[in-house]
Design a protein around this motif. Structure first.
Motif, PDB file in Angstrom:
ATOM      1  N   GLU A 169       0.902  -1.185  -0.064  1.00 35.09           N
ATOM      2  CA  GLU A 169       0.467   0.381   0.112  1.00 35.09           C
ATOM      3  C   GLU A 169       0.912   1.294   0.318  1.00 35.09           C
ATOM      4  O   GLU A 169       0.790   2.222  -1.549  1.00 35.09           O
ATOM      5  N   GLU A 170       1.901   1.370   0.278  1.00 30.88           N
ATOM      6  CA  GLU A 170       2.819   2.500   0.664  1.00 30.88           C
ATOM      7  C   GLU A 170       3.359   2.370  -0.420  1.00 30.88           C
ATOM      8  O   GLU A 170       3.522   3.915  -0.628  1.00 30.88           O
ATOM      9  N   ILE A 171       3.809   1.307  -1.233  1.00 34.95           N
ATOM     10  CA  ILE A 171       4.496   1.232  -2.499  1.00 34.95           C
ATOM     11  C   ILE A 171       3.958   2.535  -3.307  1.00 34.95           C
ATOM     12  O   ILE A 171       4.087   3.172  -4.477  1.00 34.95           O
ATOM     13  N   PRO A 177       9.056   0.969  -6.086  1.00 37.83           N
ATOM     14  CA  PRO A 177       9.302   0.090  -4.923  1.00 37.83           C
ATOM     15  C   PRO A 177      11.150   0.233  -4.945  1.00 37.83           C
ATOM     16  O   PRO A 177      11.514   0.358  -5.533  1.00 37.83           O
ATOM     17  N   ASP A 178      11.882   0.393  -3.153  1.00 35.49           N
ATOM     18  CA  ASP A 178      12.880   0.561  -3.183  1.00 35.49           C
ATOM     19  C   ASP A 178      13.617  -1.111  -3.522  1.00 35.49           C
ATOM     20  O   ASP A 178      12.829  -2.264  -2.783  1.00 35.49           O
ATOM     21  N   PRO A 179      14.277  -0.952  -4.249  1.00 34.60           N
ATOM     22  CA  PRO A 179      15.032  -2.155  -4.616  1.00 34.60           C
ATOM     23  C   PRO A 179      15.486  -3.293  -2.744  1.00 34.60           C
ATOM     24  O   PRO A 179      15.163  -5.026  -3.220  1.00 34.60           O
ATOM     25  N   ALA A 180      15.722  -2.830  -1.553  1.00 36.75           N
ATOM     26  CA  ALA A 180      15.014  -3.838  -0.335  1.00 36.75           C
ATOM     27  C   ALA A 180      14.298  -4.212  -0.152  1.00 36.75           C
ATOM     28  O   ALA A 180      13.257  -4.902   0.605  1.00 36.75           O
ATOM     29  N   LEU A 185       9.143  -8.676  -0.215  1.00 33.43           N
ATOM     30  CA  LEU A 185       7.106  -8.441  -1.171  1.00 33.43           C
ATOM     31  C   LEU A 185       7.510 -10.175  -1.450  1.00 33.43           C
ATOM     32  O   LEU A 185       6.176 -10.048  -2.537  1.00 33.43           O
ATOM     33  N   ALA A 186       7.859 -10.350  -0.964  1.00 29.73           N
ATOM     34  CA  ALA A 186       8.265 -11.764  -1.775  1.00 29.73           C
ATOM     35  C   ALA A 186       6.351 -12.881  -1.120  1.00 29.73           C
ATOM     36  O   ALA A 186       6.178 -13.677  -2.408  1.00 29.73           O
ATOM     37  N   PRO A 187       6.502 -12.570  -0.580  1.00 26.12           N
ATOM     38  CA  PRO A 187       4.844 -13.136  -0.451  1.00 26.12           C
ATOM     39  C   PRO A 187       4.128 -13.134  -2.181  1.00 26.12           C
ATOM     40  O   PRO A 187       3.016 -13.853  -1.794  1.00 26.12           O
TER      41      PRO A 187
END
Length: 348
Positions: A169-171, A177-180, A185-187
């Protein structure tokens, strides 16, 4: 002791050895001819058998909620599929009904991809492109099978994802998105296509671990009056964020595969009166949008073309994409057809 040869009695007919040899040779030639003809017959029979092998695809008809459809819907689906196969100019097409299953056949081998494409629902829309991003490469093989499971409530999917959903939601609110954050977000990669369909479109687009195979296999639940996300068939594929649909299948009057003066296969689309005005308005919006001036033509969950619009188009249009003859014929058959009343799931 060997018995001496006895000469023929006087007056007995003499056998002509030359004649015997000639007759024997002729007999051998005749025998060889029979064998040769037999071999030719076997070869011809083998060729006929090869031609009759063809390509077959079995699909099962289901409703959007996963239940079996009624007989009328299955029969209507059979008629539409038969029309599509004929319009695609495939050899000896046929569609047979076996309960809730349909068997698509053509007379030549190697046409499974075409049959799979023609068995799509056929939900057509024209939308302005709001953004695009390259997805990760897709491994070779058959296209994803449509997920016909019921789309769960968004709250259920959010609970399954936990903190990853809150991060997503923040992205979507802040942009890329930040690469880190990708690992967190893998799920999302574990979601089924039906679960992905429950996510907000902008989240489907912004989360990098929501991939094109998941998006392509989603149940057909995208509303025409809302934004959408779809991928193309490139390798690697491109993921598109799309605006509301400005035109659809009901606005198309004709769709024809043809060759341009440069030898390229394209699909020429002719619109109805109201459809022409909607298409013109869409191209005007794309031109006025500035840098993002692409228009996407989507079929089901796939972007079949996303041309850059450089001027307002007031007439018919052409879809190009380095199509082969077969690809153009199949696409024209899909665009020119009504949507199927059911979803078809490949069996086996």
């Amino acid at each position: 002791m060997p018995t001496p040869a006895t000469p023929p009695p006087p007056g007995a007919p003499r056998r002509d050895r030359t004649l015997v040899v000639v007759v024997s040779v002729l007999a051998c030639v005749a025998l060889l001819g029979i064998l040769a003809c037999g071999g030719a017959a076997f070869l011809l029979r083998d060729r006929i058998l090869d031609l009759s092998a063809g390509t077959e695809l079995t699909v099962e008809a289901v409703r959007a909620d996963g239940t079996a459809p009624g007989r009328d819907d299955v029969e209507r689906t059979r008629d539409l599929l038969a029309d599509r196969l004929a319009a695609a100019d495939l050899d000896r097409p046929s569609v047979d009904v076996e309960g809730s299953r349909l068997v698509l056949r053509v007379g030549e081998t190697g046409h499974e991809d075409e049959l799979r494409s023609l068995a799509g629902t056929g939900d057509l829309s024209f939308r302005r492109v709001l953004g695009s991003v390259a997805d990760r490469p897709v491994a070779g093989g058959a296209p994803p099978t449509p997920d016909t499971a019921r789309v769960p409530a968004r709250e259920q999917v959010a609970a399954k994802l936990g903190a990853a959903y809150q991060l997503a939601e923040e992205i979507t609110a802040s942009g890329s998105p930040d690469p880190a954050a990708v690992q967190a977000l893998a799920p999302f990669a574990t979601l089924t296509p039906a679960e992905v369909a429950a996510l907000p479109p902008r989240m489907q687009y912004a989360v990098p671990t929501v991939t094109c195979p998941q998006l392509t296999a989603r149940p057909a639940t995208t509303a025409a009056d809302g934004p959408a996300v779809a991928c193309d068939a490139a390798d690697p594929p491109v993921k598109y964020l799309l605006d509301v649909a400005r035109a659809g299948g009901a606005d198309v009057e004709t769709a024809e595969a043809k060759v341009t003066d440069t030898g390229q296969w394209v699909v020429a689309i002719g619109f109805t009166g109201p459809g022409q005005q909607r298409w013109t308005d869409l191209t005007r919006e794309a031109v006025d949008a500035g840098t993002e001036n692409q228009v996407a033509v989507t079929l089901d969950n796939l972007v079949v073309s996303a041309p850059v619009v450089q001027a307002v188009i007031t007439g018919d249009t052409e879809i190009s994409g380095r199509f082969t003859r077969s690809e153009a014929k199949v696409l024209a058959a899909q665009i020119g057809s009504e949507p199927l009343p059911v979803t078809l799931r490949v069996v086996g």
